[in-house]
Design an enzyme around this catalytic site. Sequence first.
Site, PDB file in Angstrom:
ATOM      1  N   TYR A  75       1.337  -1.026   0.037  1.00  0.00           N
ATOM      2  CA  TYR A  75      -0.149  -0.112   0.265  1.00  0.00           C
ATOM      3  C   TYR A  75       0.538   1.138   0.140  1.00  0.00           C
ATOM      4  O   TYR A  75       1.946   1.099   0.541  1.00  0.00           O
ATOM      5  CB  TYR A  75      -1.090   0.106   1.376  1.00  0.00           C
ATOM      6  CG  TYR A  75      -0.316  -0.063   2.170  1.00  0.00           C
ATOM      7  CD1 TYR A  75       0.300   1.563   3.306  1.00  0.00           C
ATOM      8  CD2 TYR A  75       0.115  -1.026   3.112  1.00  0.00           C
ATOM      9  CE1 TYR A  75       0.886   1.521   3.845  1.00  0.00           C
ATOM     10  CE2 TYR A  75       0.454  -0.248   4.570  1.00  0.00           C
ATOM     11  CZ  TYR A  75       1.064   0.786   5.007  1.00  0.00           C
ATOM     12  OH  TYR A  75       1.436   0.384   6.235  1.00  0.00           O
ATOM     13  N   CYS A  76       0.212   2.330  -0.512  1.00  0.00           N
ATOM     14  CA  CYS A  76       0.642   3.514  -0.163  1.00  0.00           C
ATOM     15  C   CYS A  76       0.102   4.211   0.058  1.00  0.00           C
ATOM     16  O   CYS A  76      -0.967   4.126   1.296  1.00  0.00           O
ATOM     17  CB  CYS A  76       1.507   3.947  -1.645  1.00  0.00           C
ATOM     18  SG  CYS A  76      -0.619   4.546  -2.579  1.00  0.00           S
ATOM     19  N   PHE A  77      -0.385   5.677   0.185  1.00  0.00           N
ATOM     20  CA  PHE A  77      -0.910   6.289   1.688  1.00  0.00           C
ATOM     21  C   PHE A  77      -2.433   6.225   1.066  1.00  0.00           C
ATOM     22  O   PHE A  77      -2.809   6.602   1.816  1.00  0.00           O
ATOM     23  CB  PHE A  77      -0.568   7.946   1.262  1.00  0.00           C
ATOM     24  CG  PHE A  77      -1.049   8.747   2.626  1.00  0.00           C
ATOM     25  CD1 PHE A  77      -1.530   8.433   3.361  1.00  0.00           C
ATOM     26  CD2 PHE A  77      -1.721   9.691   1.564  1.00  0.00           C
ATOM     27  CE1 PHE A  77      -1.626   9.733   4.385  1.00  0.00           C
ATOM     28  CE2 PHE A  77      -2.572  11.382   2.525  1.00  0.00           C
ATOM     29  CZ  PHE A  77      -2.468  10.473   4.294  1.00  0.00           C
TER      30      PHE A  77
END
Length: 367
Positions: free
Chosen positions: A94-96
């Site tokens: 995941y990222c932000f």
Amino acid sequence: MSRDCTDYHDIFLNDRPLMDARAPVEFHKGAFPGVVNLPLMNDIERQKIGTCYKQHGQQAAIELGHQLVSGAVKAERIQAWADFARAHPEGYLYCFRGGLRSQITQQWLRDEAGIDYPRVGGGYKAMRNFLLDTLERAISQCDFVLLGGMTGTGKTEVLVQLRNGLDLEGHANHRGSSFGKRATGQPSNIDFENRLAIDILKKRDAGIEQFVLEDESRVVGSCALPLPLYQGMQQYPMVWLEDSFEDRVERILRDYVVDLSAEFSAVHGEDGFTLFSERLLESLNNVQKRLGGERHRRMLLLMEDALAEQGRSGAVDLHRGWIEGLLREYYDPMYVFQREKKGGRIEFAGERGAVLEYLRERVNQKA
């Protein structure tokens, strides 16, 4: 092709392995237990790309990103991602917000390493919001009871024996008093909230709807309790744990001297005892104003003598002097006042065995 996962309940309930593609500066502000930070961009690269985005737009920022993360740098990062994915085939990245960075990470893994690895839809922000909602729902829906008692009665020891105990100090990595700092640092406030929410999530999934937690102030070290929880704690019923003065002194000696000294030595090696001594003296100085000049000087001399003897011979007996003094002259009068103030909410008082029995029976009565 792997689908995005948005089953946040499953992710946290089952401790799914997570790879965080955010920059280190974002990761250290707040993350989830056990997550591995393997960023697409380091902090400097992220800053440069952010500036480019503001000045020249998304396409220019993407092009700059591909220039900065290329060649050997790109290959090294893809290798780290591939190693994680192969070691944790049941995990996610995941990222932000679940956007461009995790999409690029996923695409490079697929194209360069032949690994089709799923992302978390909505990214860190969606998971964080899920955990905040978990906290809010529990506070509004569940039954809570506080465990109070004088300093040194072993409230944490009782909590950890209860299936429905919430160890706030454990999640904050702090003992909760002016002397409560550990040899290892505290989590960020976001990490603290996340740990607490996941604990509650797992307990509620196991059918627990009543929780016992220690009567704390708003902050445990540097970690602030969620405001709705703290507000509720001003009204929740209370159980009061009692123990003899002698047992309390011995417990404090064990926790704050013997065990803490050993913890500092384990973490810092040869410098451990020096750092432990500095921490203990600092803790006493933190309450200097509340102690008053004369009492502080008296306790300080006792503590310095005890530390000197411990450093020479390893003996800790002299520490009882300042412990007994602090209890009699500082902590006990304060807790007597608090007990009188909160007396109307105390529904049971007793020593450890009786308190454990009462709290376990209380769950059955409320079921």
